[in-house]
Enzyme design. Structure first.
Site: not given
Ligand code: GLV
Length: 314
Positions: A229, A277
């Site tokens: 994160r 991401h």
């Molecule tokens: C992606 O970031 C997840 O938490 O699976």
């Protein structure tokens, strides 16, 4: 029983078809509803990715909520506030561990083989072999050793790099046989790390953990990979350390604000690589199979794996 799916990123029918198929295998009769399209319908189980709090607040008969990802920071505090007794269950690997291992392995090799230096040389049509650091000194440090961290660490160890780890408690059930430090020894851990791989959950304890002071503990020329994160790292401090040359490179998949705003200086830094991401994406098939197995376990009166500890936030 009725399952509601809230996932704005995925066509609903993909979830419905996969859930129906696996329900048949587990012998459960289910009805799957698209919560984004039919927000008033009530369900016993919810499968969610970043659901709207108002919708969650209106669900009054929930027996469990499944988070359609590994990280639960976007839902845990809200669910706990709205429905304190309802368990939150995260995906356990479900095909994400291998993706994460691929991502981190690429980042480690890219750093070790000095690919960024060669890209810079290529831009100047410069032909100059560079020395490689001894592999035994190129220690990769895993900050966080949950399912994602353990999968990545296993792969990097199999590539013959020395590894060590740092976790909240200093303990790990991953069975990697590498040194594991507790978070209160973070400074020592960082000082011995040539590539820092951040795979910590985002909690009240980890938000902003990697600031200027912490990142400065890494040795001169260290590399950073963040695939957990963005808010675990202070991005302005990271940029300062890249500008000053203390950090040699950063491979970043996650950011405090996503999508990363177009005017963010990280986009243009020559020592930064950015991905949107995608390090470990939720796979509908394996995830639906896992959720149905867990619902079957709940129906048998068992406690499934992956139940989030709300006090810890992961
Ligand atoms: C992606 O970031 C997840 O938490 O699976």
């Amino acid at each position: 029983m009725r399952l509601a799916v809230w996932d704005p990123d995925e066509p609903f029918r993909r979830w419905r078809d996969a859930l129906m198929q696996h329900a048949k295998e587990t012998g459960l009769a289910i009805d799957v509803i698209d919560a984004c399209a039919d927000p008033d319908a009530q369900a016993e189980f919810a499968l969610v990715w970043r659901p709207e709090p108002d919708w969650l607040a209106g669900q009054l008969g929930l027996r469990a909520v499944f988070n359609l990802g590994a990280g639960v920071d976007a839902i845990a505090p809200t669910l706990h506030r709205l429905h304190p007794g309802v368990p939150l269950i995260r995906l356990e690997d479900a095909g994400m561990g291998r993706q994460m291992a691929d991502y981190v392995a690429e980042g480690v090799l890219h750093a070790y083989r000095r690919m960024m230096d060669y890209s810079a040389q290529q831009a100047r049509q410069r032909w100059e072999p560079l020395p490689l650091p001894p592999r035994a000194s190129f220690t990769v440090g895993f900050l966080g050793l949950g399912q994602m961290g353990a999968a990545a660490a296993r792969r990097v160890a199999a590539m013959d790099f020395p590894i060590h780890a740092c976790t909240r408690s200093g303990q790990s059930s991953a069975g990697l046989g590498c040194p594991v430090a507790a978070l209160d020894r973070l400074d020592e851990f960082l000082a011995q790390t040539r590539v820092l791989v951040v795979l910590l959950p985002l909690t009240a304890d980890t938000r902003g953990l990697l600031d200027y002071a912490a990142l400065s503990r890494l040795p001169q020329g260290a590399h950073l990979i963040n695939a957990s994160r963005g808010a675990v790292i202070d991005q302005a401090d990271l940029l300062d350390l890249l500008h000053g040359g203390h950090l040699a490179s950063a491979l970043l998949d996650v950011f405090a604000t996503e999508p990363l705003p177009s005017d963010d200086p990280l986009w243009r830094h020559s020592r930064v690589r950015i991905t949107p991401h995608v390090a470990a994406q939720t796979l509908v098939g394996p995830s639906a199979a896992q959720v149905m197995r867990k619902i079957a376990a709940i129906e048998r009166g068992e406690r499934p794996g992956g139940v989030v500890d709300m006090r810890l936030g992961y």
